[in-house]
Design a protein around this motif. Structure first.
Motif, PDB file in Angstrom:
ATOM      1  N   VAL A 125       3.645  -0.293   5.297  1.00 51.54           N
ATOM      2  CA  VAL A 125       4.848  -0.244   4.475  1.00 51.54           C
ATOM      3  C   VAL A 125       5.500   1.117   4.681  1.00 51.54           C
ATOM      4  O   VAL A 125       4.830   2.151   4.576  1.00 51.54           O
ATOM      5  CB  VAL A 125       4.509  -0.447   2.983  1.00 51.54           C
ATOM      6  CG1 VAL A 125       5.738  -0.269   2.114  1.00 51.54           C
ATOM      7  CG2 VAL A 125       3.901  -1.820   2.767  1.00 51.54           C
ATOM      8  N   TRP A 136       1.802  -0.350  -3.457  1.00 56.20           N
ATOM      9  CA  TRP A 136       1.744  -1.092  -2.193  1.00 56.20           C
ATOM     10  C   TRP A 136       0.310  -1.192  -1.690  1.00 56.20           C
ATOM     11  O   TRP A 136      -0.108  -2.235  -1.184  1.00 56.20           O
ATOM     12  CB  TRP A 136       2.619  -0.433  -1.136  1.00 56.20           C
ATOM     13  CG  TRP A 136       4.085  -0.667  -1.311  1.00 56.20           C
ATOM     14  CD1 TRP A 136       5.018   0.235  -1.732  1.00 56.20           C
ATOM     15  CD2 TRP A 136       4.800  -1.887  -1.071  1.00 56.20           C
ATOM     16  NE1 TRP A 136       6.251  -0.356  -1.762  1.00 56.20           N
ATOM     17  CE2 TRP A 136       6.159  -1.650  -1.368  1.00 56.20           C
ATOM     18  CE3 TRP A 136       4.421  -3.153  -0.642  1.00 56.20           C
ATOM     19  CZ2 TRP A 136       7.134  -2.633  -1.236  1.00 56.20           C
ATOM     20  CZ3 TRP A 136       5.385  -4.133  -0.513  1.00 56.20           C
ATOM     21  CH2 TRP A 136       6.727  -3.868  -0.807  1.00 56.20           C
ATOM     22  N   ALA A 191      -1.583  -3.503   1.300  1.00 57.96           N
ATOM     23  CA  ALA A 191      -1.125  -2.816   2.512  1.00 57.96           C
ATOM     24  C   ALA A 191      -2.221  -1.894   3.028  1.00 57.96           C
ATOM     25  O   ALA A 191      -2.944  -1.274   2.253  1.00 57.96           O
ATOM     26  CB  ALA A 191       0.142  -2.013   2.209  1.00 57.96           C
ATOM     27  N   SER A 231      -0.894  -4.652   6.640  1.00 55.96           N
ATOM     28  CA  SER A 231       0.496  -4.288   6.863  1.00 55.96           C
ATOM     29  C   SER A 231       0.737  -2.789   6.690  1.00 55.96           C
ATOM     30  O   SER A 231       0.002  -2.099   5.995  1.00 55.96           O
ATOM     31  CB  SER A 231       1.411  -5.074   5.933  1.00 55.96           C
ATOM     32  OG  SER A 231       1.041  -4.860   4.605  1.00 55.96           O
ATOM     33  N   LEU A 276      -0.708  -8.392   1.147  1.00 52.50           N
ATOM     34  CA  LEU A 276      -0.173  -7.836   2.390  1.00 52.50           C
ATOM     35  C   LEU A 276      -1.266  -7.280   3.295  1.00 52.50           C
ATOM     36  O   LEU A 276      -1.161  -6.153   3.764  1.00 52.50           O
ATOM     37  CB  LEU A 276       0.802  -6.695   2.057  1.00 52.50           C
ATOM     38  CG  LEU A 276       1.935  -7.010   1.107  1.00 52.50           C
ATOM     39  CD1 LEU A 276       2.563  -5.737   0.593  1.00 52.50           C
ATOM     40  CD2 LEU A 276       2.953  -7.865   1.802  1.00 52.50           C
TER      41      LEU A 276
END
Length: 84
Positions: free
Chosen positions: A36, A61, A66, A34, A31
């Motif tokens: 979250v 995450w 992320a 990104s 990810l």
């Protein structure tokens, strides 16, 4: 098996059990860049573990790539969705 462990609930299976993503699965995601948002009660909390630091969903995450994770450190009422 989910009791006492952090997870992301996706839905209910036919037998009534939770269909969930565990931290181990979140760490394997890719990810990059990104953000979250974890909009559940105490979603930003984790357990402090020697040699690992703070563990929990936020860490999972971040390990999944992320850039940022937003979570709460307090109980969030169901009608507080505008907060997030």
């Amino acid at each position: 098996p989910l009791e006492g462990r952090p997870y992301v609930a996706l839905s209910l299976q036919r037998d009534g059990s939770s269909d969930a993503l565990m931290p181990e699965a979140l760490m394997r995601l890719c990810l990059p860049g990104s953000l979250v948002v974890l909009n559940g009660c105490d979603s930003g909390r984790g357990a402090a573990r020697p040699g690992l630091g703070l563990t929990g969903l936020a860490q999972a995450w971040l390990l999944g790539g992320a850039s940022s994770v937003l979570g709460s450190l307090w109980p969030v009422p169901d009608d507080a969705s505008p907060l997030f």
